[in-house]
Design a protein around this motif. Structure first.
Motif, PDB file in Angstrom:
ATOM      1  N   LYS A 278      35.089 -66.267  19.750  1.00  0.00           N
ATOM      2  CA  LYS A 278      33.655 -66.037  19.801  1.00  0.00           C
ATOM      3  C   LYS A 278      32.903 -67.231  20.383  1.00  0.00           C
ATOM      4  N   SER A 279      33.196 -68.438  19.902  1.00  0.00           N
ATOM      5  CA  SER A 279      32.437 -69.586  20.387  1.00  0.00           C
ATOM      6  C   SER A 279      33.304 -70.758  20.832  1.00  0.00           C
ATOM      7  N   VAL A 280      34.499 -70.897  20.286  1.00  0.00           N
ATOM      8  CA  VAL A 280      35.371 -72.021  20.652  1.00  0.00           C
ATOM      9  C   VAL A 280      36.679 -71.475  21.204  1.00  0.00           C
ATOM     10  N   PHE A 281      37.034 -71.891  22.428  1.00  0.00           N
ATOM     11  CA  PHE A 281      38.268 -71.471  23.077  1.00  0.00           C
ATOM     12  C   PHE A 281      39.294 -72.596  22.967  1.00  0.00           C
ATOM     13  N   GLN A 282      40.565 -72.233  22.918  1.00  0.00           N
ATOM     14  CA  GLN A 282      41.636 -73.224  22.876  1.00  0.00           C
ATOM     15  C   GLN A 282      42.397 -73.178  24.200  1.00  0.00           C
ATOM     16  N   VAL A 283      42.610 -74.347  24.801  1.00  0.00           N
ATOM     17  CA  VAL A 283      43.311 -74.464  26.088  1.00  0.00           C
ATOM     18  C   VAL A 283      44.617 -75.209  25.872  1.00  0.00           C
ATOM     19  N   HIS A 284      45.691 -74.669  26.420  1.00  0.00           N
ATOM     20  CA  HIS A 284      46.997 -75.333  26.399  1.00  0.00           C
ATOM     21  C   HIS A 284      47.530 -75.291  27.824  1.00  0.00           C
ATOM     22  N   GLY A 285      47.674 -76.447  28.450  1.00  0.00           N
ATOM     23  CA  GLY A 285      48.130 -76.513  29.837  1.00  0.00           C
ATOM     24  C   GLY A 285      49.393 -77.325  29.988  1.00  0.00           C
ATOM     25  N   VAL A 286      50.282 -76.867  30.872  1.00  0.00           N
ATOM     26  CA  VAL A 286      51.532 -77.575  31.144  1.00  0.00           C
ATOM     27  C   VAL A 286      51.682 -77.807  32.642  1.00  0.00           C
TER      28      VAL A 286
ATOM     29  N   ALA B 141      54.500 -78.545  36.055  1.00  0.00           N
ATOM     30  CA  ALA B 141      55.639 -77.802  36.613  1.00  0.00           C
ATOM     31  C   ALA B 141      56.914 -78.007  35.800  1.00  0.00           C
ATOM     32  N   ALA B 142      57.037 -79.160  35.133  1.00  0.00           N
ATOM     33  CA  ALA B 142      58.229 -79.447  34.336  1.00  0.00           C
ATOM     34  C   ALA B 142      58.136 -78.878  32.923  1.00  0.00           C
ATOM     35  N   GLY B 143      57.004 -78.312  32.570  1.00  0.00           N
ATOM     36  CA  GLY B 143      56.834 -77.738  31.248  1.00  0.00           C
ATOM     37  C   GLY B 143      56.295 -78.727  30.221  1.00  0.00           C
ATOM     38  N   GLN B 144      55.906 -79.915  30.663  1.00  0.00           N
ATOM     39  CA  GLN B 144      55.354 -80.917  29.761  1.00  0.00           C
ATOM     40  C   GLN B 144      53.878 -80.634  29.497  1.00  0.00           C
ATOM     41  N   VAL B 145      53.462 -80.805  28.253  1.00  0.00           N
ATOM     42  CA  VAL B 145      52.072 -80.545  27.883  1.00  0.00           C
ATOM     43  C   VAL B 145      51.163 -81.585  28.526  1.00  0.00           C
ATOM     44  N   VAL B 146      50.164 -81.100  29.255  1.00  0.00           N
ATOM     45  CA  VAL B 146      49.204 -81.970  29.925  1.00  0.00           C
ATOM     46  C   VAL B 146      47.836 -81.868  29.256  1.00  0.00           C
ATOM     47  N   ILE B 147      47.469 -80.666  28.859  1.00  0.00           N
ATOM     48  CA  ILE B 147      46.158 -80.424  28.237  1.00  0.00           C
ATOM     49  C   ILE B 147      46.350 -79.634  26.954  1.00  0.00           C
ATOM     50  N   ARG B 148      45.700 -80.095  25.908  1.00  0.00           N
ATOM     51  CA  ARG B 148      45.649 -79.353  24.649  1.00  0.00           C
ATOM     52  C   ARG B 148      44.309 -79.688  24.016  1.00  0.00           C
ATOM     53  N   ARG B 149      43.351 -78.800  24.196  1.00  0.00           N
ATOM     54  CA  ARG B 149      42.012 -79.102  23.703  1.00  0.00           C
ATOM     55  C   ARG B 149      41.218 -77.844  23.416  1.00  0.00           C
ATOM     56  N   GLN B 150      40.117 -78.040  22.684  1.00  0.00           N
ATOM     57  CA  GLN B 150      39.179 -76.959  22.410  1.00  0.00           C
ATOM     58  C   GLN B 150      38.022 -77.061  23.391  1.00  0.00           C
TER      59      GLN B 150
ATOM     60  N   LYS C 223      34.059 -75.334  24.018  1.00  0.00           N
ATOM     61  CA  LYS C 223      32.998 -74.416  23.628  1.00  0.00           C
ATOM     62  C   LYS C 223      32.762 -73.466  24.783  1.00  0.00           C
ATOM     63  N   ARG C 224      32.280 -72.293  24.461  1.00  0.00           N
ATOM     64  CA  ARG C 224      32.093 -71.223  25.447  1.00  0.00           C
ATOM     65  C   ARG C 224      31.299 -71.690  26.670  1.00  0.00           C
ATOM     66  N   ARG C 225      30.270 -72.453  26.467  1.00  0.00           N
ATOM     67  CA  ARG C 225      29.405 -72.856  27.583  1.00  0.00           C
ATOM     68  C   ARG C 225      30.077 -73.850  28.534  1.00  0.00           C
ATOM     69  N   TYR C 226      31.204 -74.464  28.123  1.00  0.00           N
ATOM     70  CA  TYR C 226      31.886 -75.440  28.969  1.00  0.00           C
ATOM     71  C   TYR C 226      33.128 -74.894  29.663  1.00  0.00           C
ATOM     72  N   VAL C 227      33.476 -73.649  29.397  1.00  0.00           N
ATOM     73  CA  VAL C 227      34.732 -73.093  29.924  1.00  0.00           C
ATOM     74  C   VAL C 227      34.734 -73.048  31.456  1.00  0.00           C
TER      75      VAL C 227
ATOM     76  N   ALA D  89      48.229 -72.708  18.229  1.00  0.00           N
ATOM     77  CA  ALA D  89      49.550 -72.093  18.362  1.00  0.00           C
ATOM     78  C   ALA D  89      49.492 -70.864  19.270  1.00  0.00           C
ATOM     79  N   ASP D  90      48.408 -70.101  19.185  1.00  0.00           N
ATOM     80  CA  ASP D  90      48.245 -68.926  20.053  1.00  0.00           C
ATOM     81  C   ASP D  90      48.152 -69.335  21.519  1.00  0.00           C
ATOM     82  N   ALA D  91      47.380 -70.372  21.826  1.00  0.00           N
ATOM     83  CA  ALA D  91      47.238 -70.830  23.209  1.00  0.00           C
ATOM     84  C   ALA D  91      48.575 -71.301  23.766  1.00  0.00           C
ATOM     85  N   GLU D  92      49.346 -71.982  22.952  1.00  0.00           N
ATOM     86  CA  GLU D  92      50.673 -72.435  23.387  1.00  0.00           C
ATOM     87  C   GLU D  92      51.594 -71.238  23.640  1.00  0.00           C
ATOM     88  N   ALA D  93      51.540 -70.243  22.761  1.00  0.00           N
ATOM     89  CA  ALA D  93      52.366 -69.041  22.929  1.00  0.00           C
ATOM     90  C   ALA D  93      51.954 -68.266  24.178  1.00  0.00           C
ATOM     91  N   ILE D  94      50.660 -68.185  24.443  1.00  0.00           N
ATOM     92  CA  ILE D  94      50.173 -67.504  25.647  1.00  0.00           C
ATOM     93  C   ILE D  94      50.674 -68.219  26.889  1.00  0.00           C
TER      94      ILE D  94
END
Length: 153
Positions: A13-21, A23-32, A34-38, A92-97
């Motif tokens: 609804k208001s806060v999105f979770q981002v999980h980015g990797v 090419a090697a599969g290493q986590v680069v981004i893991r952050r929340q 807010k909707r207005r900043y997406v 955990a959902d963002a990582e699974a996605i």
């Protein structure tokens, strides 16, 4: 900073979770976010693969991110669930996605245009006081039906 190749985006609804990797599969981004900043966040990224669980608002976000040059894939939540490694939360959902979107055998949902989305007012609604005698809902002889375009009947 390493280049992000795949992002898992858990929308809410208001806060999105981002999980980015990368090419090697290493986590680069893991952050929340807010909707207005997406959109501002994704404008700064180079085009990459973005995975989102399919829901009512995911089609809107898919169209917005595709307009920024990203490749967006929507997945049914039931197909993402097996990739959740620990308790169910947004991170955990963002990582699974993020993991599920890269699978070769994953089934994806096509992004719908606003015209393809069902309109809640296109369906008939039965409104009546509780009683008996209605053929449609077995509740009232004074049942009134509202139809889109024609109104009450």
């Amino acid at each position: 900073m390493q280049t992000v190749t795949t992002i898992g985006l858990d929308i809410a609804k208001s806060v999105f979770q981002v999980h980015g990797v990368d090419a090697a599969g290493q986590v680069v981004i893991r952050r929340q976010l807010k909707r207005r900043y997406v959109l501002a966040f994704f404008q700064k990224l180079s085009p990459c693969l973005v995975g989102i669980e399919a829901c009512a608002s995911s089609h809107y976000w898919s169209r917005e991110l595709q307009a920024l040059g990203h490749s967006v894939r929507l997945m049914p939540p039931a197909y993402v669930k097996p990739y959740v490694k620990r308790q169910k939360n947004d991170m955990a959902d963002a990582e699974a996605i993020c993991e599920a979107v890269t699978r070769a055998n994953m089934r994806f949902v096509p992004t719908k245009t606003p015209e393809q989305r069902p309109d809640a007012t296109s369906y008939a609604a039965f409104v009546h006081p509780p009683a008996d005698g209605c053929d449609q809902c077995d509740a009232s002889s004074s049942c009134r039906i509202w139809h889109r375009g024609t109104g009450w009947t």
